[in-house]
Design an enzyme around this catalytic site. Structure first.
Site, PDB file in Angstrom:
ATOM      1  N   ASP A 194      40.368  33.077  43.184  1.00 48.94           N
ATOM      2  CA  ASP A 194      41.535  32.454  42.793  1.00 48.94           C
ATOM      3  C   ASP A 194      42.565  32.974  44.016  1.00 48.94           C
ATOM      4  O   ASP A 194      42.150  32.915  44.956  1.00 48.94           O
ATOM      5  CB  ASP A 194      42.027  33.278  41.335  1.00 48.94           C
TER       6      ASP A 194
ATOM      7  N   GLU B  10      42.166  36.050  29.177  1.00 52.88           N
ATOM      8  CA  GLU B  10      42.005  35.005  30.179  1.00 52.88           C
ATOM      9  C   GLU B  10      43.018  33.457  29.795  1.00 52.88           C
ATOM     10  O   GLU B  10      43.706  33.236  30.815  1.00 52.88           O
ATOM     11  CB  GLU B  10      40.659  34.490  30.300  1.00 52.88           C
TER      12      GLU B  10
ATOM     13  N   TYR C 293      36.689  28.293  35.776  1.00 52.83           N
ATOM     14  CA  TYR C 293      37.096  29.660  36.218  1.00 52.83           C
ATOM     15  C   TYR C 293      37.282  30.669  35.115  1.00 52.83           C
ATOM     16  O   TYR C 293      36.480  31.748  35.088  1.00 52.83           O
ATOM     17  CB  TYR C 293      38.609  29.515  36.674  1.00 52.83           C
TER      18      TYR C 293
END
Length: 332
Positions: free
Chosen positions: A175, A72, A157
């Site tokens: 997103d 990520e 996020y």
């Protein structure tokens, strides 16, 4: 993780998109006028499509929160074809949080620069997050978004993504890809709160892992900037407002600045060069990173000191002025 073919859509600090889940209330007609009443049919169609065939990114084959966190962080505004080899190399070098926490931070930052991953402070934060996991959590990751958000450099996020993909314990991810899908498919207004409400209403309870992977895959494979509805066999064609009307406009998204010639590129060059030597003088550094460097010119000492100031603020370099001489080194 952003699954578009281009760069990730999250800006540094994760300010590039609204955060997934956590919104209260059901997504109603005012949010998504084209949302079908039979939401189960919509959900089943997407999950079935995803499970039959999807891109085999290596981080989709693991539920290890450390490996997912690395993927990520690396994917933030970095093309996925560059993330895959970097992710594999990183885990070969530091396979666990204990290994990463014990590493020299300069080595981690140098790795980041060598693999052109951009924004070297992400490497520093990842290194510090590994130390937090080891020191504050006895080597075990928190399992919910709130706990994960306490790790250094992990914004809402990324925390939600790790909770979803490692622990199946996240909210609906929102997103840029997901916004585009919802905007086109169900005529959701271009409003962050509306996107969050509809995304949350669509996600099956307790299924964040498969759902968030599936909806981002849809945005990356079938519903990109140039849609490939029929070619990708989009499972939402029968309900999709854009497919029925032919209007495939999408929400405005800020363009990622070009990496070539950017301050990011030159900061990366500085870190790579400093990783090869203990200390270097200011002007020598300038000439080594830029062929048109001129001490008193447009790209001279003032410009270079600005780059070094950014890196010093991120805790990556030390600048020492001694008389007429300025020296620069990586901070250990």
């Amino acid at each position: 993780m952003t699954d578009s073919d281009g760069a990730g859509d999250r800006a540094e600090g994760e300010s590039g998109g609204s955060e997934g889940g956590g919104a209260s209330g059901e997504g109603g007609p005012e949010d998504a006028p084209e949302l079908p009443a039979d939401r189960d049919a919509v959900r089943d169609a997407l999950v079935d499509w995803y499970e039959v065939d999807h891109r085999a990114f290596p981080w989709r084959r693991t539920e290890d929160p450390y490996e997912i966190l690395v993927s990520e962080v690396m994917s933030q505004q970095t093309q996925l074809d560059r993330v895959v080899p970097a992710w594999e190399d990183f885990l070969d070098e530091w396979p666990t949080t204990a290994d990463l926490a014990a590493a020299d931070r300069a080595d981690v930052v140098a790795f980041w620069s060598d693999h052109s991953l951009g924004y070297n402070n992400r490497a520093k934060y990842l290194h510090e997050a590994a130390g937090q996991v080891e020191d504050d959590h006895d080597g075990t990751f928190p399992e919910d978004p709130d706990g994960l958000s306490e790790l250094m450099g992990v914004g809402p996020y990324t925390a939600n993504a790790v909770a979803s993909f490692a622990f199946n314990n996240g909210d609906a991810v929102v997103d840029t890809n997901v916004k585009r899908v919802l905007y086109r498919a169900f005529d959701v207004s271009d409003d962050d709160d509306a996107f969050e409400r509809v995304a949350s209403a669509l996600m099956p309870a307790g299924e964040s892992r498969v759902w968030n992977n599936a909806v981002m895959e849809l945005g990356g494979v079938a519903c990109g900037k140039s849609p490939s509805c029929d070619e990708a066999g989009c499972p939402w064609r029968e309900w999709c407002h854009a497919y029925q009307t032919g209007d495939f406009t999408a929400p405005d998204v800020p363009e990622q600045p070009s990496f070539e010639g950017s301050r990011r590129q030159f900061r990366g060059r500085i870190v790579r060069l400093l990783g090869e030597r203990d200390v270097i003088s200011l002007d020598t550094l300038g000439h080594r990173i830029r062929v048109d460097y001129s001490p008193d010119g447009e790209h001279g000492r003032e410009w270079l000191r600005g780059l070094l100031s950014d890196l010093a603020d991120d805790g990556l370099v030390e600048v020492e002025d001694s008389g007429d001489e300025t020296s620069v080194r990586l901070r250990g």
